[in-house]
Design a protein around this motif. Structure first.
Motif, PDB file in Angstrom:
ATOM      1  N   THR A  24       0.762  -1.047   0.129  1.00 17.31           N
ATOM      2  CA  THR A  24       0.083  -0.125   0.055  1.00 17.31           C
ATOM      3  C   THR A  24       0.943   1.299  -0.185  1.00 17.31           C
ATOM      4  O   THR A  24       1.980   1.159   0.487  1.00 17.31           O
ATOM      5  CB  THR A  24      -1.004  -0.045   1.278  1.00 17.31           C
ATOM      6  OG1 THR A  24      -1.622   1.180   1.252  1.00 17.31           O
ATOM      7  CG2 THR A  24      -0.135  -0.131   2.506  1.00 17.31           C
ATOM      8  N   TYR A  25       0.394   2.266  -0.736  1.00 17.66           N
ATOM      9  CA  TYR A  25       1.205   3.336  -0.750  1.00 17.66           C
ATOM     10  C   TYR A  25      -0.064   4.589  -0.187  1.00 17.66           C
ATOM     11  O   TYR A  25      -1.138   4.663  -0.782  1.00 17.66           O
ATOM     12  CB  TYR A  25       1.363   3.890  -2.082  1.00 17.66           C
ATOM     13  CG  TYR A  25       2.569   3.151  -2.648  1.00 17.66           C
ATOM     14  CD1 TYR A  25       3.883   3.707  -2.546  1.00 17.66           C
ATOM     15  CD2 TYR A  25       2.342   1.794  -3.248  1.00 17.66           C
ATOM     16  CE1 TYR A  25       4.989   2.549  -3.065  1.00 17.66           C
ATOM     17  CE2 TYR A  25       3.371   1.150  -3.921  1.00 17.66           C
ATOM     18  CZ  TYR A  25       4.771   1.453  -3.521  1.00 17.66           C
ATOM     19  OH  TYR A  25       5.565   0.592  -4.329  1.00 17.66           O
ATOM     20  N   GLY A  26       0.123   5.453   0.685  1.00 13.88           N
ATOM     21  CA  GLY A  26      -0.890   6.174   1.334  1.00 13.88           C
ATOM     22  C   GLY A  26      -0.262   7.559   2.039  1.00 13.88           C
ATOM     23  O   GLY A  26       0.988   7.607   1.885  1.00 13.88           O
ATOM     24  N   SER A  27      -1.112   8.450   1.835  1.00  9.65           N
ATOM     25  CA  SER A  27      -0.674   9.931   2.512  1.00  9.65           C
ATOM     26  C   SER A  27      -2.000  10.468   3.140  1.00  9.65           C
ATOM     27  O   SER A  27      -3.139  10.145   2.883  1.00  9.65           O
ATOM     28  CB  SER A  27      -0.186  10.726   1.422  1.00  9.65           C
ATOM     29  OG  SER A  27      -1.288  10.923   0.250  1.00  9.65           O
ATOM     30  N   VAL A  28      -1.790  11.397   4.029  1.00  6.90           N
ATOM     31  CA  VAL A  28      -2.837  12.100   4.789  1.00  6.90           C
ATOM     32  C   VAL A  28      -3.347  13.162   3.745  1.00  6.90           C
ATOM     33  O   VAL A  28      -2.592  13.917   3.349  1.00  6.90           O
ATOM     34  CB  VAL A  28      -2.211  12.691   6.232  1.00  6.90           C
ATOM     35  CG1 VAL A  28      -3.267  13.528   6.664  1.00  6.90           C
ATOM     36  CG2 VAL A  28      -1.750  11.550   7.104  1.00  6.90           C
ATOM     37  N   THR A  29      -4.843  13.325   4.050  1.00  7.49           N
ATOM     38  CA  THR A  29      -5.438  14.211   3.339  1.00  7.49           C
ATOM     39  C   THR A  29      -6.662  14.694   4.199  1.00  7.49           C
ATOM     40  O   THR A  29      -6.929  14.363   5.265  1.00  7.49           O
ATOM     41  CB  THR A  29      -5.747  13.942   1.616  1.00  7.49           C
ATOM     42  OG1 THR A  29      -6.590  15.047   0.983  1.00  7.49           O
ATOM     43  CG2 THR A  29      -7.023  12.766   1.947  1.00  7.49           C
ATOM     44  N   SER A  30      -7.561  15.723   3.460  1.00  6.41           N
ATOM     45  CA  SER A  30      -8.731  16.106   4.172  1.00  6.41           C
ATOM     46  C   SER A  30     -10.021  15.673   3.228  1.00  6.41           C
ATOM     47  O   SER A  30      -9.850  15.982   2.125  1.00  6.41           O
ATOM     48  CB  SER A  30      -8.830  17.597   4.455  1.00  6.41           C
ATOM     49  OG  SER A  30      -9.847  18.269   4.850  1.00  6.41           O
TER      50      SER A  30
END
Length: 932
Positions: A557-563
């Motif tokens: 998995t590749y993930g990042s924080v967003t809104s």
């Protein structure tokens, strides 16, 4: 002088001629008295100035005055004052004194009536009193015949002049009266039309007020002088809950929150200043700002304002229209959120977007697509030629066929192709859909693309080890998800397929605990907490997923924080790497088979820890670094930076580059071998992480590039020397492309031609050649290029920046790019002085030959001349002085004398000078030539 009409200036012109006549005639009245009594020269000069200079000076002062009428009244008072000065000086001689007083009073009444007449009497009294104080009081009232004769023109002509002027004025007044009567009739007719127009305006006002009262937007007027609303439409109650009466009592501070109030005040101040400066674009503008509701909440609005000015251009009102844009703001917020999600999803999936405009025949790429294709987004224009330069040549036809099929058959564009980068060949996957206009005609193709190089490499490895996994690898898709509050809020079909659920069963129902192996869940929770806390870590994370049937699968998995909807969320992608893990196991099992490759490689292969120890190296690596064996190198090299790097800071730069990019290629560094010898090596390396995302070691290759580095240094030094020679050369040195455009010039060019480097770069060199020689030069250098002559020499005239002509001797050398000509290198020298000297030398040689020939001719002419000279002399002696032929005989004798003198000079010339002649020709100047 503005503000005063032509009538006031007419008074100045009307008084000019009577003043010239009156004061001129008055001069003679006073002069008749001065003539009979001793009068100083100074008084005569003052009298002359008053009579003949002051009228013109008064006219000038009145014409140039800001208020001509007042200036002329002042001039009349000065006339009275100056005229009264002469009364005591004439000892109050009766007739001249009375004449001056009556005529000056006549002027005062004509200009200003009785009031100016009284002021004139006072000015005359002041002038007379001043003269008495300065020159004394003497009275001799008797007038003689001379005084009478001197005053008669004044008494007769001046009243006639005043009468004529008055008659002209009366005629003008009569004409103006008739014009005013016509204007009065026109005004009555205009008044009738204005009455009708007023009724029309009242009806229009009623209609506009009806529109304003029923408008959905709030229409208002703001009085700039009183800083209060002048009008507000009833729709304001719907906007903010206040009644019209309540709003009319409000100020801007009551209606707007502080931030919107500051914006409005600042912008209106700027616009009012701009309007005063004449900038009409500042008259009408719109803003977005917040307004208070009656319940204290804020409503977003769009305010369109127009500044209204009076007849003098002074701002008096602000007309505005306020519109509720709450719904539009909500739509914009949702649109921004959707775009952010799409952008994050594309970034997480490492995808770029593109579209192909069929009308322009151009491809447009976003930043991610440009990065994937390795093109500069600032330079890429999207032409077919640019795009084909990036592609592998073998894939050109495949891409054309796929695009033609999409456009003609209206089918999706799906293709994988190869691109050529400095690092090697990369594989790109592209997907797109055709877009048609209202007539059903295709206008563009929209799509996405992503780098599938790693997948292609994995597929190749799988084909070599286990062909049964080919179909599964080719059909794998990336899963995309968004997680918030512990639940999956979004998942695509690829994600659902990986974990074995339907999309509808995942959204808002499943959590990571439902699809993740229990042993990996604590690690996931820890990583999520660290990411929400803002700590930096690897984007990649591999864990075990539990499919719906209980099957354990490895996923990356590749993930990042967003809104998402105003609250924190995690967006990411999911790749099924189960087969890759199996392949890695197979690769580990077959590691021994590839060990021989490791041992026999000519390049150094190594693994090293981040702290600077070697884990393993191959024999080539040990040999390059000066060790006897790999084991010896691993044992002794415990701190790579301090033991081997000439500059230990290069190790930190090496680690920083890998941390930023994940790998390095061609990292050049100078090292110290075990024996102390310095060499240069080129490093290729990548970082290897464990399943928890922790950096384990670096692995890569290196090769000895010492000889290559020395060669590069030598080339740079030679280039520096060559540039020094070129930049300091006294000759012009420049290069052109095949089209003749100048690509480089040295400083000597500016000194010789006057043109700066910036004025010449990019321009065609033939433009400096004299116009009549350009075609010949063009043919000359085209022939050199066509025949492949390496070097040529040509002399040609050029026109310098200041317009003078200079001759250059130019050597041209063809520049080759490989085997193809790429341009010319020119070396030119100023040969103007040399050509002038050669031309003068040739001219002198020609003149010398001519003079020698002329000397021979003179010898032959000498005898006939002597005969002519003797006969003419004989004829002169035998002809009487009064004979008609005497003059012709003397002319023959004079011509013979002249010719004899010329022949003597020509036969004896040793040095000669030339002089210009007709048609830019120079001839021998016999008079300035030297003889023996």
């Amino acid at each position: 002088m503005s503000g005063y009409g032509s009538g006031e200036r007419t008074l100045v012109r009307r008084m000019y001629h009577p003043r010239v006549v009156g004061l001129g005639l008055g001069f003679f009245c006073v002069a008749s008295v001065f003539y009979e009594q001793p009068t100083p020269v100074l008084l005569w000069a003052a009298l002359f100035a008053n009579g003949f200079v002051w009228p013109h000076l008064a006219f000038y002062l009145g014409k140039t005055s800001a208020n001509p009428y007042l200036a002329e009244r002042r001039n009349v008072m000065i006339d009275s004052f100056l005229g009264a000065l002469w009364l005591p000086l004439m000892s109050f001689n009766m007739l001249p004194s009375a004449t001056l007083v009556f005529m000056l009073s006549l002027d005062n009444i004509a200009v200003g009536g009785f009031r100016l007449f009284i002021k004139g009497i006072l000015a005359q009294a002041a002038g007379a009193l001043l003269a008495v104080l300065l020159f004394g009081f003497h009275v001799r009232p008797e007038s003689n015949l001379l005084n009478v004769l001197a005053c008669l023109p004044m008494l007769g002509l001046y009243p006639l002049q005043i009468g004529y002027v008055s008659h002209r004025l009366a005629q003008k007044l009569n004409r103006q009266k008739k014009e005013l009567e016509g204007v009065n009739d026109a005004l009555r007719e205009s008044n009738t039309r204005l009455t009708g127009a007023y009724e029309d305006l009242r009806e229009a006002d009623r209609r506009y007020r009806l529109i304003s009262e029923n408008a959905g937007d709030v229409i208002w007027l703001w009085d700039l002088a009183n800083k209060r609303y002048d009008y507000v439409s009833p729709s304001v109650t719907k906007l903010n809950g206040f009644t019209v009466e309540e709003v009319m009592r409000q100020t801007m501070t009551d209606a707007l929150p502080p931030e919107s109030l500051r914006l409005f005040i600042a912008e209106m101040g700027r616009r009012l200043r701009a309007l005063e400066a004449g900038d009409e674009t500042a008259r009408a503008q719109s803003y977005e700002m917040m307004h208070y509701r009656k319940d204290g909440t804020l409503v977003p609005t769009e305010v369109m304002t127009t500044v209204i000015t009076d007849a003098q251009g002074k701002p008096i009102l602000i007309q505005g229209m306020t519109r509720d844009i709450s719904r539009r703001k909500q739509v914009e917020a949702r649109l921004r959120e959707s775009n952010a999600q799409l952008d994050l999803a594309l970034t997480a999936a490492r995808m770029g977007t593109w579209y192909f405009d069929l009308a322009e025949d151009r491809r447009y790429l976003d930043r991610r697509a440009c990065d994937l294709l390795g093109v500069d987004p600032e330079m890429f224009q999207g032409t077919v030629e640019e795009f084909l330069q990036v592609l592998h040549p073998d894939d050109h036809n495949k891409i054309r066929e796929a695009m033609d099929r999409t456009i003609k058959e209206d089918v999706p564009y799906e293709l994988e192709y190869r691109i050529v980068t400095p690092g090697g060949i990369r594989h790109i996957a592209a997907r797109g859909m055709p877009v048609r206009d209202g007539m059903g005609r295709p206008v563009r193709v929209n799509g996405v693309l992503w780098d599938v190089t790693e997948r292609k490499q994995t597929e190749d490895a799988l084909l070599e080890s286990e062909r049964k996994f080919r179909d599964l690898s080719e059909k794998s898709n990336v899963g995309i998800f968004l997680m918030q509050d512990g639940f999956f809020r979004y998942a695509n079909a690829g994600f659902a397929r990986i974990i074995g659920y339907e999309v509808a069963d995942i959204l808002d129902h499943l959590t990571p605990a439902d699809v993740m192996h229990p042993e990996d869940l604590p690690v996931l929770n820890k990583r999520l907490k660290m990411r929400f806390d803002g700590e930096t870590m690897s984007n990649s994370f591999i864990y075990r997923a539990l499919a719906k049937g209980g099957e354990v699968r490895y996923v990356e998995t590749y993930g990042s924080v967003t809104s998402f909807r105003g609250r924190p969320a995690v967006i990411g992608t999911l790749l099924d790497v189960t087969d890759r893990r199996r392949m890695e196991e197979a690769l580990r099992e077959s590691e021994e088979r590839y060990r021989s490759i490791f041992e026999r490689a000519t390049e150094g292969i190594y693994q090293s820890t981040p702290s600077g120890r070697f884990i393993q190296v191959n024999p080539a690596m040990a040999r390059i670094w000066g060790y006897g064996s790999p084991a010896e190198m691993v044992a002794e090299a415990t701190d790579i930076a301090q033991q081997h790097y000439v500059d230990p800071r290069d190790r930190e730069r090496f680690k920083a580059a890998i941390a930023e990019h994940g790998s390095v290629e061609g990292f050049k560094v100078e090292i110290r071998r075990r024996d102390g010898v310095r060499i240069w090596v080129s490093l290729n390396a990548r970082a290897v992480y464990d399943d928890a995302g922790t950096l384990v070691f670096y692995e890569g290759t290196n090769e000895d590039i010492t000889e290559q580095k020395l060669m590069e240094d030598m080339i740079r030094e030679n280039e520096r020397r060559y540039r020094h020679l070129v930049e300091n050369s006294n000759d012009i040195i420049y290069t052109t492309d095949l089209a003749g455009r100048i690509t480089y010039v040295n400083p000597a060019t500016e000194r010789i031609t006057g043109f700066t480097v910036s004025q010449l770069l990019g321009k065609k060199g033939l433009r400096m050649i004299r116009e009549d020689c350009r075609e010949e030069a063009y043919v000359f250098y085209n022939r050199q290029l066509a025949e492949g002559v390496p070097f040529t020499y040509n002399e040609l005239p050029v026109i310098t920046r200041d317009g003078t002509e200079k001759w250059l001797g130019q050597q041209a050398q063809i520049i080759f790019d490989g085997e193809k000509p790429a341009g010319f290198q020119m070396t030119a020298r100023d040969i103007t002085d040399r050509l002038k000297a050669e031309d003068e030398h040739r001219q002198r040689e020609r003149l010398g030959a001519i003079i020698e020939m002329a000397g021979g001719v003179c010898h032959e002419m000498n005898q006939p001349l002597q005969i002519i000279y003797g006969l003419s002399d004989l004829m002169r002696m035998r002809t009487a002085e009064d004979h008609p032929f005497r003059r012709q005989i003397m002319a023959i004798k004079k011509a013979a004398d002249r010719m004899s003198s010329i022949t003597k000079k020509l036969t004896g010339i040793t040095k000669y000078e030339t002089k210009p002649y007709v048609g830019n020709v120079r001839i021998v100047d016999i008079d300035r030539s030297s003889v023996k």
